[in-house]
Design a protein around this motif. Sequence first.
Motif, short mmCIF file in Angstrom:
data_model
loop_
_atom_site.label_atom_id
_atom_site.label_comp_id
_atom_site.label_asym_id
_atom_site.label_seq_id
_atom_site.Cartn_x
_atom_site.Cartn_y
_atom_site.Cartn_z
N TYR A 278 0.87 -1.18 0.00
CA TYR A 278 0.00 0.00 0.00
C TYR A 278 0.90 1.23 0.00
O TYR A 278 1.87 1.29 0.75
N PHE A 279 0.59 2.19 -0.85
CA PHE A 279 1.42 3.41 -0.91
C PHE A 279 0.52 4.63 -0.76
O PHE A 279 -0.25 4.96 -1.65
N CYS A 280 0.62 5.25 0.41
CA CYS A 280 -0.16 6.46 0.67
C CYS A 280 0.82 7.61 0.79
O CYS A 280 1.76 7.56 1.57
N VAL A 333 3.15 -2.03 -5.97
CA VAL A 333 2.05 -1.41 -5.20
C VAL A 333 0.72 -1.80 -5.84
O VAL A 333 0.57 -1.71 -7.06
N THR A 334 -0.23 -2.22 -4.98
CA THR A 334 -1.55 -2.55 -5.52
C THR A 334 -2.56 -1.44 -5.25
O THR A 334 -3.47 -1.22 -6.03
N VAL A 335 -2.39 -0.77 -4.10
CA VAL A 335 -3.33 0.30 -3.73
C VAL A 335 -2.53 1.56 -3.49
O VAL A 335 -1.56 1.55 -2.74
N MET A 336 -2.95 2.63 -4.13
CA MET A 336 -2.25 3.90 -3.92
C MET A 336 -3.25 4.95 -3.48
O MET A 336 -4.40 4.95 -3.92
N PHE A 337 -2.79 5.83 -2.59
CA PHE A 337 -3.67 6.84 -2.01
C PHE A 337 -2.92 8.17 -2.03
O PHE A 337 -1.81 8.26 -1.53
N SER A 338 -3.54 9.20 -2.62
CA SER A 338 -2.90 10.50 -2.65
C SER A 338 -3.97 11.59 -2.56
O SER A 338 -5.10 11.31 -2.14
N LYS A 355 3.53 6.83 -18.06
CA LYS A 355 3.54 5.60 -18.86
C LYS A 355 4.91 4.93 -18.85
O LYS A 355 5.11 3.91 -19.48
N LYS A 356 5.87 5.54 -18.17
CA LYS A 356 7.24 5.09 -18.27
C LYS A 356 7.49 3.78 -17.51
O LYS A 356 8.40 3.02 -17.83
N TYR A 357 6.69 3.51 -16.47
CA TYR A 357 6.95 2.33 -15.63
C TYR A 357 5.82 1.31 -15.76
O TYR A 357 4.73 1.63 -16.21
N ASP A 358 6.13 0.11 -15.33
CA ASP A 358 5.14 -0.97 -15.37
C ASP A 358 4.22 -0.83 -14.16
O ASP A 358 4.63 -1.09 -13.03
N LEU A 359 2.99 -0.41 -14.42
CA LEU A 359 2.05 -0.18 -13.32
C LEU A 359 1.02 -1.29 -13.24
O LEU A 359 -0.07 -1.11 -12.69
N SER A 360 1.36 -2.46 -13.78
CA SER A 360 0.34 -3.51 -13.87
C SER A 360 -0.11 -4.03 -12.50
O SER A 360 -1.18 -4.61 -12.38
N SER A 361 0.69 -3.80 -11.46
CA SER A 361 0.26 -4.26 -10.13
C SER A 361 -0.87 -3.38 -9.58
O SER A 361 -1.69 -3.81 -8.78
N LEU A 362 -0.89 -2.12 -10.00
CA LEU A 362 -1.78 -1.12 -9.40
C LEU A 362 -3.24 -1.37 -9.80
O LEU A 362 -3.56 -1.47 -10.97
N ARG A 363 -4.13 -1.47 -8.78
CA ARG A 363 -5.54 -1.69 -9.09
C ARG A 363 -6.34 -0.40 -9.09
O ARG A 363 -7.33 -0.28 -9.80
N ALA A 364 -5.96 0.55 -8.23
CA ALA A 364 -6.71 1.81 -8.17
C ALA A 364 -5.89 2.88 -7.48
O ALA A 364 -4.99 2.58 -6.69
N LEU A 365 -6.22 4.11 -7.81
CA LEU A 365 -5.65 5.26 -7.11
C LEU A 365 -6.79 5.96 -6.37
O LEU A 365 -7.78 6.36 -6.98
N GLY A 381 -6.59 9.57 -14.52
CA GLY A 381 -7.22 8.27 -14.84
C GLY A 381 -6.75 7.77 -16.19
O GLY A 381 -6.38 6.60 -16.36
N GLU A 382 -6.75 8.67 -17.17
CA GLU A 382 -6.32 8.27 -18.52
C GLU A 382 -4.82 7.98 -18.53
O GLU A 382 -4.35 7.04 -19.16
N GLY A 383 -4.08 8.78 -17.79
CA GLY A 383 -2.63 8.60 -17.77
C GLY A 383 -2.21 7.27 -17.15
O GLY A 383 -1.29 6.62 -17.63
N LEU A 384 -2.88 6.87 -16.07
CA LEU A 384 -2.47 5.65 -15.37
C LEU A 384 -3.19 4.42 -15.88
O LEU A 384 -2.70 3.30 -15.72
N GLY A 385 -4.39 4.63 -16.41
CA GLY A 385 -5.17 3.50 -16.89
C GLY A 385 -5.73 2.63 -15.77
O GLY A 385 -5.97 1.44 -15.95
N VAL A 386 -5.91 3.22 -14.58
CA VAL A 386 -6.58 2.50 -13.48
C VAL A 386 -7.72 3.37 -12.97
O VAL A 386 -7.71 4.59 -13.18
#
Length: 635
Positions: A278-280, A333-338, A355-365, A381-386
């Motif tokens: 988790y990354f807050c 990271v699967t869950v991110m909070f900001s 888009k530079k990094y592999d964000l496939s683990s991330l489910r939602a921001l 939302g468009e930038g991260l695709g989650v």
Amino acid sequence: MRSYSDFYRRSVDDSEAFWAEQARLIDWQTPPEQILDASRPPFARWFVGGTTNLCHNAIDRHLDARGDQPALICVSTETGLERSYSFRELHAEVQRTAASLLALGVKRGDRVLIYMPMIAEATFAMLACARIGAVHCVVFGGFASGSLASRIEDAEPTVIVSADAGSRGGKVLAYKPLLDEAIRLSKHKPAAVLLADRGLAAMDLVAGRDHLMRDLATQHRDALVPCAWLESTEISYTIYTSGTTGKPKGVQRDTGGYAVALAASMPHIFDARAGETYFCTSDIGWVVGHSYIVYGPLIAGMATILYEGLPTQGLDRQPDGGIWWQLVEKYKVTVMFSAPTAVRVLKKQDPALLKKYDLSSLRALFLAGEPLDEPTGRWIGEGLGVPIIDNYWQTESGWPIITIANGVEKKPGKLGSPGVPMYGWRVKILDESTGEELTTPNEKGVVVIEGPTPPGFMQTIWRDDARFVNTYWKTVPGKMVYSTFDWGIRDADGYFFILGRTDDVINVAGHRLGTREIEEAISGHGNVAEVAVVGVADALKGQVAVAFVVPRNADGVDGAGALALEGQIMQRVAEQLGALARPARVHFVTGLPKTRSGKLLRRAIQAVCEGRDAGDLTTIDDPATLQRIRQLLRP
Ligand code: ATP
Ligand code: MG
């Protein structure tokens, strides 16, 4: 999949059974005898007779299953330090700190004030307090001496835990002189001060009072400090609100209710699982940091990232607008909070960084703290695709009041709306003057909560029950309901929209408008990075809207360019909301005054516009922004 509406209905219609079930998500030493005692409204006492401990639930209970998995991951782009502690290592560190606090005379129920940067020791100190039943009062690191002094006086701590310095954007801020001055100013003096020495700034230690954490931790290297089994209703901590609308309020929280509320929110709201990361990006000085940097993820058996630094600086301390996403990739990271304010900072960076990094683990921001305007929500939302999940809550609530509970039922969000009331929260919209409930969709009113309030909600204002009742529960005529002091609507589908603070409602020629509505219309303009709208007294209309805009592209926003942009903005508002909402003036600025937690200080801007004193500014982040507005308005 369950239906969220059934889940919600049960939480309010059969709330004791609902919460008795949720209470099984944590460990109890003694199970509760009574789920809810609501015999003295508006006070709600949860899980009466039960005994538990936050630190046990955050650390000890995971030792068997995941002792060697990461629990706390510290990353500082200020010092370049990166270090991970397993649950077992965290267990040892917290016991060392707990033993140090005990050695300095801290007893169950005593307060420990924590004034620290985002370093591991801050987390050790919070968890150590929880372990021994001391009440922690975390004060945002770097607050000025005056603000710190008033909190020391209010909390009367036995011990203060601090550090030599914090750092922001590469600039070292020595804490020790600020702390010494605060202690000098305060009528209450702590018995001892425990200091982390990061080697960033020299410290003068006061003999007999000041101790280095490192020295005591060495003395108590192998300490075994058992968890104190606290009554569910015993105090875990106090924390101040952000001070956006006035003098901060000292929120007091219980132990058992809070632990259950957080434990329940992890699967239901955050759709989070043990063993994940988790990354807050908040700060431990705020409630979001308490709930979702420290306690929530650890209670759920997750690793949590403690991040010190700007979102735009890399570990090599060079500018890097992609650092957060690099960490998402690295730690899966699967869950991110900001917060929306942080996203607006990123929006000024190259979008390719998303888009530079592999964000496939991330489910939602998840984003909270301020209204999430549509353009910002869409951009990230468009930038991260989650999915981007807005969540509305307060220091007082401890966890989200309105959002989307994707862990219960995947429900679509609506841009501009944080969502629907969370289980346990009886959220209503009332007409503030009559107290009548507004049930017609899209009618504007004050957002209130009917008691009994769910677990995790504040118990009271620290040492001031009367202020708690009078401030929050007596604002609506003829009804004892909790006022959020926010204005909002509910649409035909039951989604809420927050329109601004009740203080910020503008009355133009008898028509009431939320500042948020006008800001939303303005922020849709392509060249607007940030905007604040305030109501300013007007002899003719009562009040008029005045807008302060940070242009995205500052070049060309002078002279003719500014006039043109002002015209376009005025026209946009008039088209979307009507001529009455059209700002009387649009001013262009390079920055807006905010609290340290990134919230717009509209009341201060408004005061300056009306030539009044800006009031309590203890929590302002950059006073120069207000100064510039003052100069701008000078005739
Ligand atoms: P104070 O109460 O001292 O004036 P504050 O209200 O800013 O300060 P917090 O408890 O940190 O202190 O903030 C809660 C407030 O933040 C809410 O009442 C609301 O106005 C705003 N807020 C938080 N999250 C959201 C959100 N998702 N959408 C809209 N507003 C939000
Ligand atoms: Mg508030």
